[in-house]
Design an enzyme around this catalytic site. Structure first.
Site, PDB file in Angstrom:
ATOM      1  CG  ASN A  10      -1.696   1.061   1.362  1.00 18.20           C
ATOM      2  OD1 ASN A  10      -1.664   1.953   0.507  1.00 18.20           O
ATOM      3  ND2 ASN A  10      -2.707   1.004   2.346  1.00 18.20           N
ATOM      4  NE  ARG A  89      -6.147   1.785   0.087  1.00 21.24           N
ATOM      5  CZ  ARG A  89      -6.081   2.951   0.693  1.00 21.24           C
ATOM      6  NH1 ARG A  89      -4.912   3.277   1.399  1.00 21.24           N
ATOM      7  NH2 ARG A  89      -7.272   3.670   0.802  1.00 21.24           N
ATOM      8  CG  HIS A 178     -12.474   3.889   3.724  1.00 18.12           C
ATOM      9  ND1 HIS A 178     -13.296   4.797   4.388  1.00 18.12           N
ATOM     10  CD2 HIS A 178     -11.321   4.063   3.882  1.00 18.12           C
ATOM     11  CE1 HIS A 178     -12.237   5.666   4.684  1.00 18.12           C
ATOM     12  NE2 HIS A 178     -11.121   5.222   4.762  1.00 18.12           N
ATOM     13  CG  ASN A 209      -6.604  10.407  10.841  1.00 20.70           C
ATOM     14  OD1 ASN A 209      -7.078  11.146  11.686  1.00 20.70           O
ATOM     15  ND2 ASN A 209      -5.471  10.876  10.061  1.00 20.70           N
ATOM     16  NE  ARG A 239      -9.319  13.442   3.699  1.00 19.42           N
ATOM     17  CZ  ARG A 239      -8.818  12.222   3.770  1.00 19.42           C
ATOM     18  NH1 ARG A 239      -9.987  11.560   4.356  1.00 19.42           N
ATOM     19  NH2 ARG A 239      -7.727  11.705   3.347  1.00 19.42           N
ATOM     20  CG  ASP A 281      -4.918   9.907  18.407  1.00 19.14           C
ATOM     21  OD1 ASP A 281      -5.824   9.481  19.102  1.00 19.14           O
ATOM     22  OD2 ASP A 281      -3.910   9.454  18.158  1.00 19.14           O
ATOM     23  NE  ARG A 283      -5.120   6.409  20.251  1.00 11.41           N
ATOM     24  CZ  ARG A 283      -4.401   5.693  19.321  1.00 11.41           C
ATOM     25  NH1 ARG A 283      -4.107   4.500  20.113  1.00 11.41           N
ATOM     26  NH2 ARG A 283      -3.841   6.158  18.377  1.00 11.41           N
ATOM     27  CB  ILE A 330     -12.788   5.988  15.658  1.00  9.96           C
ATOM     28  CG1 ILE A 330     -11.546   6.839  15.376  1.00  9.96           C
ATOM     29  CG2 ILE A 330     -13.832   6.611  16.298  1.00  9.96           C
ATOM     30  CD1 ILE A 330     -11.858   8.232  14.659  1.00  9.96           C
ATOM     31  N   GLY A 331     -14.082   3.106  15.047  1.00 12.19           N
ATOM     32  CA  GLY A 331     -15.214   2.311  15.103  1.00 12.19           C
ATOM     33  C   GLY A 331     -15.137   1.102  15.915  1.00 12.19           C
ATOM     34  CD  GLU A 332     -11.295  -2.363  13.961  1.00 12.02           C
ATOM     35  OE1 GLU A 332     -10.303  -2.978  14.556  1.00 12.02           O
ATOM     36  OE2 GLU A 332     -11.325  -2.218  12.542  1.00 12.02           O
ATOM     37  CD  GLU A 384      -8.589  -1.018   4.440  1.00  4.81           C
ATOM     38  OE1 GLU A 384      -8.334  -0.671   5.450  1.00  4.81           O
ATOM     39  OE2 GLU A 384      -9.129  -0.272   3.458  1.00  4.81           O
TER      40      GLU A 384
HETATM   41  P1  AMP Z   1      -7.141   4.029  11.623  1.00  2.41           P
HETATM   42  O1  AMP Z   1      -6.957   5.249  10.473  1.00  2.41           O
HETATM   43  O2  AMP Z   1      -8.396   3.043  11.164  1.00  2.41           O
HETATM   44  O3  AMP Z   1      -5.928   3.382  11.895  1.00  2.41           O
HETATM   45  O4  AMP Z   1      -7.919   4.712  12.924  1.00  2.41           O
HETATM   46  C1  AMP Z   1      -7.094   5.903  13.470  1.00  2.41           C
HETATM   47  C2  AMP Z   1      -7.919   6.440  14.489  1.00  2.41           C
HETATM   48  O5  AMP Z   1      -8.503   5.388  15.572  1.00  2.41           O
HETATM   49  C3  AMP Z   1      -7.375   7.440  15.432  1.00  2.41           C
HETATM   50  O6  AMP Z   1      -8.057   8.739  15.356  1.00  2.41           O
HETATM   51  C4  AMP Z   1      -7.214   6.970  16.764  1.00  2.41           C
HETATM   52  O7  AMP Z   1      -7.272   8.014  17.780  1.00  2.41           O
HETATM   53  C5  AMP Z   1      -8.321   6.284  16.777  1.00  2.41           C
HETATM   54  N1  AMP Z   1      -7.943   5.177  18.090  1.00  2.41           N
HETATM   55  C6  AMP Z   1      -7.310   3.958  18.131  1.00  2.41           C
HETATM   56  N2  AMP Z   1      -7.394   3.446  19.185  1.00  2.41           N
HETATM   57  C7  AMP Z   1      -8.582   4.071  19.808  1.00  2.41           C
HETATM   58  C8  AMP Z   1      -9.227   3.948  21.233  1.00  2.41           C
HETATM   59  N3  AMP Z   1      -8.566   3.108  22.116  1.00  2.41           N
HETATM   60  N4  AMP Z   1     -10.075   4.683  21.714  1.00  2.41           N
HETATM   61  C9  AMP Z   1     -10.695   5.765  20.646  1.00  2.41           C
HETATM   62  N5  AMP Z   1      -9.814   5.901  19.545  1.00  2.41           N
HETATM   63  C10 AMP Z   1      -9.030   5.064  19.040  1.00  2.41           C
END
Ligand code: AMP
Length: 398
Positions: A10, A89, A178, A209, A239, A281, A283, A330-332, A384
């Site tokens: 990727n 990708r 996505h 993100n 964004r 972020d 978190r 974030i979703g997970e 993915e």
């Molecule tokens: P991705 O682009 O799928 O890697 O997701 C990144 C986003 O997931 C960032 O905004 C992280 O802050 C968020 N993220 C990762 N772990 C957590 C967590 N434990 N609680 C809340 N957000 C998280």
């Protein structure tokens, strides 16, 4: 024991993410991240069995150098001869591709032709394909397009309400992103729920993100929130998502900004970062919101509210909702955002189960609604790389 492995690449303009997977069981034997490619201090970091190792790319600080270093690492591990194919990708396949393809000269030309639709991504993806062809001579390459899954969207979902000549002449329409994640998560959700994917109405939120949401009816994308570019739709890390397009002329006239500057602000300085004035972020935003930081509280609420509005809208596109699925970083992981979204959507028959929602926090799949909810909500971790590896194995006959 000898096994057939797939290398998944990727590539971004200055980065390369790679993974070597055993397609039979999904095991990742090696992952790597090349950074600052194109600059003299480029490097690549390998991760094998949890151990990290950094290699400077002094002689060839570019994508080819990074793929060369990857081959050297595979030789050290005795895995080089087991790589059977490479999956890439690719962000945009435009309207030409609704599925993954074995790389041929014609496919490369088509990816080049789609550069105006993904000017930052497609050229970088091509660098990765060329590097792989150079270094892993003779191995088949497969491309998996981010846009492909959304090619099933009907015209009333993908057309912008502007003069149609711009679509005819320039391909200006909504494409979505996505797609590889949605395809994987839709299959996994059907499996998890024990339902036939050809008789299932899903609303899937891929929240990383970059964030988007899609309506998947009977295994097909009916609509999604990203458009011509990833800027449309949800509030994201940096964004803005949906805005009044007149923001462009307003900022040009009142803040003296040009088109590129405004585009950069909307892509790189907005979203959670712009509203919280703290971070992109999630978190950090959650931690500070809990302490009462006004910008963080607002950013979190806006993210959840916009997403909830889109859940309802995607219900229209899917013709109903059997399940709302959360995936992506974030979703997970964010039980806070999931709970807020489901609370906004209670009128649709979604009732959050607090214990289940918290239990599903650490990348685990699981139902997060109560048993008496009319509509179910689940967390399904995306993968993915595995989807790209599966397509690569299928198209190369492995
Ligand atoms: P991705 O682009 O799928 O890697 O997701 C990144 C986003 O997931 C960032 O905004 C992280 O802050 C968020 N993220 C990762 N772990 C957590 C967590 N434990 N609680 C809340 N957000 C998280």
């Amino acid at each position: 024991m000898s096994q057939k492995l797939i290398l998944v690449l990727n590539c971004g303009s200055s980065s390369l993410k790679g993974a070597v997977l055993n397609n039979d069981n999904g095991d990742v034997l090696l992952s790597c991240l090349g950074e600052k490619l194109g600059l003299p201090d480029a490097y690549i970091t390998f991760k094998v069995n949890g151990e990290k190792q950094k290699v400077e790319l002094k002689e060839q600080p570019n994508h080819t150098g990074a793929v060369g270093a990857l081959l050297d690492e595979l030789k050290k591990l005795g895995l080089d001869s087991q790589i059977a194919a490479i999956g890439h990708r690719v962000v945009s396949g435009g309207e030409k591709y609704s599925e993954s393809m074995l790389v041929t000269d014609e496919v490369i030309q088509a990816i080049e032709a789609c550069i105006p639709l993904a000017p930052l991504h497609n050229p970088a993806n091509l660098l990765g394909i060329r590097a792989a062809q150079d270094i892993f001579k003779g191995l088949p390459n497969v491309v998996v397009f981010d846009t492909a899954f959304h090619q099933s969207m009907p015209a009333h979902a993908y057309t912008y309400a502007i003069p149609r000549k711009y679509y005819r002449e320039l391909g200006l329409r909504r494409y979505g992103m996505h797609g590889t994640s949605y395809r994987y998560v839709a299959d996994e959700a059907a499996r998890f729920l024990g339902k036939d994917k050809n008789n299932l109405k899903l609303v899937i939120a891929h929240l990383g993100n970059g964030a988007s949401i899609a309506a998947v009816r009977n295994g097909k994308s009916m609509d999604t929130s990203m458009g011509l570019t990833p800027l449309e739709g949800l509030v994201m890390g940096t964004r803005s998502g949906d805005i009044d397009p007149s923001v462009f002329s307003f900022l040009a006239n009142n803040a003296g900004l040009n088109i590129q500057q405004i585009t950069d602000i909307l892509n790189k300085e907005s979203g959670l970062l712009g509203v919280s004035e703290l971070s992109n972020d999630c978190r950090t935003i959650e931690e500070e919101a809990l302490k009462g930081h006004e910008g963080a509280v607002l950013a979190l609420e806006m993210f959840s509210y916009r997403l909830a509005k889109y859940v309802a809208a995607m219900g229209v596109a899917a013709g109903g909702i059997d399940a709302v699925v959360f995936t992506g970083g974030i979703g997970e992981n964010s039980d806070i955002i999931r709970a807020k979204v489901l609370n906004y959507c209670e009128f649709l028959g979604l009732k959050v189960d607090e214990e289940r929602n918290i239990a599903a926090r650490f990348g685990k799949d699981g139902v997060i609604t109560t048993d008496d909810s009319r509509v179910i909500s689940v967390v399904i971790p995306t993968n993915e790389e595995l989807m790209i590896a599966n397509d690569t194995a299928r198209l190369t006959g492995l």
